[in-house]
Structures are given as structure tokens and as C-alpha cells.
Design a protein around this motif. Structure first.
Motif, PDB file in Angstrom:
ATOM      1  N   ASP A 179       0.828  -1.205   0.000  1.00 48.04           N
ATOM      2  CA  ASP A 179       0.000   0.000   0.000  1.00 48.04           C
ATOM      3  C   ASP A 179       0.864   1.257   0.000  1.00 48.04           C
ATOM      4  N   THR A 180       1.904   1.261   0.818  1.00 41.44           N
ATOM      5  CA  THR A 180       2.816   2.411   0.867  1.00 41.44           C
ATOM      6  C   THR A 180       3.523   2.580  -0.478  1.00 41.44           C
ATOM      7  N   TYR A 181       3.951   1.475  -1.078  1.00 33.79           N
ATOM      8  CA  TYR A 181       4.626   1.560  -2.376  1.00 33.79           C
ATOM      9  C   TYR A 181       3.675   2.067  -3.461  1.00 33.79           C
ATOM     10  N   LEU A 182       2.450   1.579  -3.462  1.00 28.47           N
ATOM     11  CA  LEU A 182       1.478   2.035  -4.459  1.00 28.47           C
ATOM     12  C   LEU A 182       1.171   3.513  -4.298  1.00 28.47           C
ATOM     13  N   GLU A 183       1.157   4.022  -3.088  1.00 30.26           N
ATOM     14  CA  GLU A 183       0.975   5.468  -2.883  1.00 30.26           C
ATOM     15  C   GLU A 183       2.133   6.238  -3.502  1.00 30.26           C
ATOM     16  N   ARG A 184       3.350   5.718  -3.364  1.00 27.35           N
ATOM     17  CA  ARG A 184       4.502   6.348  -4.011  1.00 27.35           C
ATOM     18  C   ARG A 184       4.351   6.301  -5.527  1.00 27.35           C
ATOM     19  N   CYS A 185       3.847   5.187  -6.053  1.00 27.81           N
ATOM     20  CA  CYS A 185       3.629   5.068  -7.505  1.00 27.81           C
ATOM     21  C   CYS A 185       2.619   6.113  -7.996  1.00 27.81           C
ATOM     22  N   ILE A 186       1.569   6.312  -7.228  1.00 31.84           N
ATOM     23  CA  ILE A 186       0.542   7.292  -7.604  1.00 31.84           C
ATOM     24  C   ILE A 186       1.156   8.674  -7.750  1.00 31.84           C
ATOM     25  N   GLN A 187       2.155   8.994  -6.935  1.00 33.57           N
ATOM     26  CA  GLN A 187       2.831  10.293  -6.998  1.00 33.57           C
ATOM     27  C   GLN A 187       3.844  10.375  -8.147  1.00 33.57           C
ATOM     28  N   HIS A 188       4.213   9.245  -8.716  1.00 34.55           N
ATOM     29  CA  HIS A 188       5.203   9.190  -9.792  1.00 34.55           C
ATOM     30  C   HIS A 188       4.582   9.723 -11.085  1.00 34.55           C
ATOM     31  N   PRO A 189       5.378  10.395 -11.931  1.00 37.27           N
ATOM     32  CA  PRO A 189       4.832  10.918 -13.203  1.00 37.27           C
ATOM     33  C   PRO A 189       4.130   9.865 -14.062  1.00 37.27           C
ATOM     34  N   LYS A 190       4.585   8.619 -14.012  1.00 39.25           N
ATOM     35  CA  LYS A 190       3.952   7.562 -14.803  1.00 39.25           C
ATOM     36  C   LYS A 190       2.633   7.107 -14.187  1.00 39.25           C
TER      37      LYS A 190
END
Length: 191
Positions: free
Chosen positions: A144-155
Motif C-alpha cells: 500500500d505504501t509503495y502504491l501510494e509512491r507510484c501514484i505520486q510518480h509521473p507515470k
């Protein structure tokens, strides 16, 4: 955030097992359009009670995709997805207290997925899953924490597919505000 059921495949519409002679959701994964088209995929290294991921990792390399695996920080909920260079590379990784292989804490030589272009697909482990994309993990919040970081990523957030045994399908999984829904579940089929 939109419709939480978007992209969640109903369990009864998922293709049955292939020709392996036993139930295996990886057979369905190998034909899945999101898997076929992805270039950068994160794959969990399976524990004894999870769908085996070794054949998937072999297929990732056979298909010329970039393979990323988790490195968990056991003192927090932080996880990175680091590049796995080959099948042989995987065998050299140290074992964790969970008896899974992961890059050592001091291994800074590996490409981290979010630092170098993001991910197209994340294959998700878990203890239980429901029809709405809710997932029961092991309680530390790594994915969940990693996916939140992904959501913030430009991609943006990569597509997520959970791999499950039929026994892991639940009517409803309790979640809280920190839980990120998965897009789809592939599970073994007895047919």
C-alpha cells in the motif's frame, strides 16, 4: 478516485487453468493483455503460502521484460522495487527472516523502478482478496505504501494483478483509508 470496481475482473470470468496439469494462475497471467504488453514488471518472490512466482520470473526474462523485485525495510513499511538482472542473480540474493530472497540492505547497485521510469505492472501477493479489489496483506503496509509512491510518480499507478489460490477468495476484506485497491485477481480454477 472514480469507481472502485473499475478493472476488477469478476472471479467467475477468469479463464481456467492451462495445460500445466494442476491449478496455476500464472497460466492465465501469461496470456493476459496487461502482462503481454508490459515492459517493466514487479514480481513478488513467493513465500510458502503464496502462489509460486518462479515460473513467472522465468517468463519475464524469456519475454525480454525488465523484472523488479521487492526489498522490504523490516523496521518500517518502506519497500523499493529493485531490478533483478537474471535468474542466476536471484539465486545469489540473501534470505530474509521470512525465508525469501531479496537484495541486501547495502546493495545500492540496483536500479530502483520509481527512480528510472516507473512500472507497467505489479503482481501482488496477499493472504485474501475480494471481488472489489480489496486485499489482505501481512499487516505491515509495504505494498500500500509503495502504491501510494507510484501514484505520486509521473507515470502514475501501475496496473495491479493479484495471484491467488481459490481458498484465498473472500466475500469481503476489511480495509482502511491506507489500503490501495488492486485492479484484478487471477486465481486457480478446478475446472
Amino acid at each position: 478516485m472514480g469507481d472502485p470496481t473499475r478493472g476488477v475482473m469478476p472471479f467467475d470470468n477468469i479463464a481456467p487453468r492451462g495445460s500445466f496439469g494442476h491449478t496455476n494462475p500464472s497460466t492465465t497471467l501469461f496470456r493476459h493483455p496487461r502482462y503481454v504488453s508490459c515492459k517493466r514488471v514487479a514480481v513478488f518472490l513467493s513465500m510458502d503460502d503464496e502462489v509460486r512466482s518462479e515460473e513467472i520470473i522465468k517468463d519475464v526474462f524469456r519475454s525480454g521484460k525488465s523484472c523488479f523485485i521487492p526489498r522490504y525495510d523490516s523496521s518500517s513499511s518502506h519497500m523499493d522495487m529493485l531490478k533483478l538482472n537474471s535468474l542466476g542473480d536471484m539465486e545469489t540474493l540473501p534470505l530474509t527472516s521470512w525465508n525469501i530472497r531479496q537484495p541486501a540492505d547495502d546493495d545500492n547497485s540496483r536500479e530502483e523502478a520509481l527512480a528510472t521510469g516507473g512500472l507497467d505492472l505489479i503482481l501482488m501477493p496477499g493472504l485474501g482478496f475480494d471481488r472489489l479489489g480489496k486485499r489482505l496483506g501481512r499487516g505491515k503496509g509495504f505494498y500500500d505504501t509503495y502504491l501510494e509512491r507510484c501514484i505520486q510518480h509521473p507515470k502514475g499507478k501501475p496496473y495491479t494483478i493479484a495471484l491467488a489460490f481459490k481458498e484465498q477468495l473472500c466475500e469481503e476484506i476489511p480495509v482502511d483509508d491506507n489500503d490501495v485497491l488492486i485492479d484484478e485477481v487471477l486465481y486457480e480454477d478446478d475446472e
